[in-house]
Design a protein around this motif. Structure first.
Motif, short mmCIF file in Angstrom:
data_model
loop_
_atom_site.label_atom_id
_atom_site.label_comp_id
_atom_site.label_asym_id
_atom_site.label_seq_id
_atom_site.Cartn_x
_atom_site.Cartn_y
_atom_site.Cartn_z
N ILE A 1 -29.09 1.63 -56.51
CA ILE A 1 -28.67 0.63 -55.53
C ILE A 1 -27.15 0.61 -55.51
N PRO A 2 -26.53 0.83 -54.34
CA PRO A 2 -25.06 0.85 -54.30
C PRO A 2 -24.48 -0.56 -54.39
N ALA A 3 -23.33 -0.66 -55.00
CA ALA A 3 -22.62 -1.94 -55.08
C ALA A 3 -21.81 -2.15 -53.81
N VAL A 4 -21.91 -3.34 -53.27
CA VAL A 4 -21.16 -3.71 -52.07
C VAL A 4 -19.99 -4.59 -52.51
N GLN A 5 -18.83 -4.34 -51.95
CA GLN A 5 -17.64 -5.09 -52.35
C GLN A 5 -17.84 -6.59 -52.14
N PRO B 1 -21.50 0.38 -41.62
CA PRO B 1 -21.01 1.49 -42.45
C PRO B 1 -21.85 1.68 -43.70
N ALA B 2 -21.95 2.93 -44.13
CA ALA B 2 -22.57 3.24 -45.42
C ALA B 2 -21.62 2.74 -46.52
N VAL C 1 -25.95 -4.58 -44.45
CA VAL C 1 -26.89 -3.89 -43.55
C VAL C 1 -26.71 -2.38 -43.68
N GLY C 2 -25.46 -1.93 -43.74
CA GLY C 2 -25.19 -0.51 -43.91
C GLY C 2 -25.72 0.01 -45.23
N ALA C 3 -25.55 -0.76 -46.30
CA ALA C 3 -26.05 -0.33 -47.62
C ALA C 3 -27.58 -0.30 -47.62
N ARG C 4 -28.21 -1.26 -46.96
CA ARG C 4 -29.67 -1.27 -46.90
C ARG C 4 -30.20 -0.06 -46.13
#
Length: 181
Positions: free
Chosen positions: A18-22, A107-108, A165-168
């Motif tokens: 799971i990517p970390a979002v700032q 954005p990704a 939304v981009g990360a999802r």
């Protein structure tokens, strides 16, 4: 049997991280208490900074209006009140339109980080230039502060940030490629 060069073998066994979002870390994925705590603390911090900026704006405006005659001061104060209401709504609308536009092509995680990095580089020069504009803008500071409040409240009250939304979406694509449910 898949060879080491084949993407079939490795993709099926690899788990997607799971990517970390700032600003949200990985809390955006589950949206539990930690997520809402982070969003609430962000809002409280932003509103504290805005309160300080509004205070400075009113002090600068007060120093400007002190030199006006009483008749002109009354007219100018009413004009500032009307302009501030319009600017508050305008700031809200600008933020919401920008948010809708960003949700169309979120954005990704890597794209978001790169965009934030570029934005930070550009903002340094704007901050230096903005120091002189504070003195010139003293007559309209309440309206500028109202626009900033409207913009910030519009940003803080969205259901989901475009970066989430981009990360999802990125995560769904990665899971689809790896074959994990």
């Amino acid at each position: 049997m898949a060879s080491k060069a084949s993407s079939e073998g490795a993709a099926c066994t690899a788990a997607v991280r799971i990517p970390a979002v700032q600003g949200l870390g990985t809390t955006w994925y589950r949206r539990g208490p930690r997520y809402w705590l982070r969003r609430s603390l962000t809002a409280v911090l932003w509103l504290a900074v805005l309160a300080f900026c509004c205070y400075i704006a009113l002090v600068l405006y007060g120093s400007f209006r002190r030199d006006l005659s009483p008749g002109v001061r009354t007219v100018w104060d009413w004009a500032q009140a009307a302009a501030s209401v319009v600017a508050l709504v305008w700031g809200w609308l600008v933020q919401r339109r920008d948010h809708r536009r960003k949700l169309l092509a979120p954005p990704a995680p890597d794209e978001f980080r790169a965009a934030k990095r570029d934005e930070t580089r550009r903002s340094t020069g704007l901050v230096v230039a903005g120091r002189f504009l504070w003195l010139v803008a003293a007559p309209v500071m309440p309206a500028l502060a109202a626009w900033a409040v409207g913009w910030s409240v519009g940003m803080l009250t969205v259901r989901a940030y475009p970066s989430e939304v981009g990360a999802r979406r990125w995560l769904e694509v990665q899971k689809g490629q790896s074959g994990t449910p």
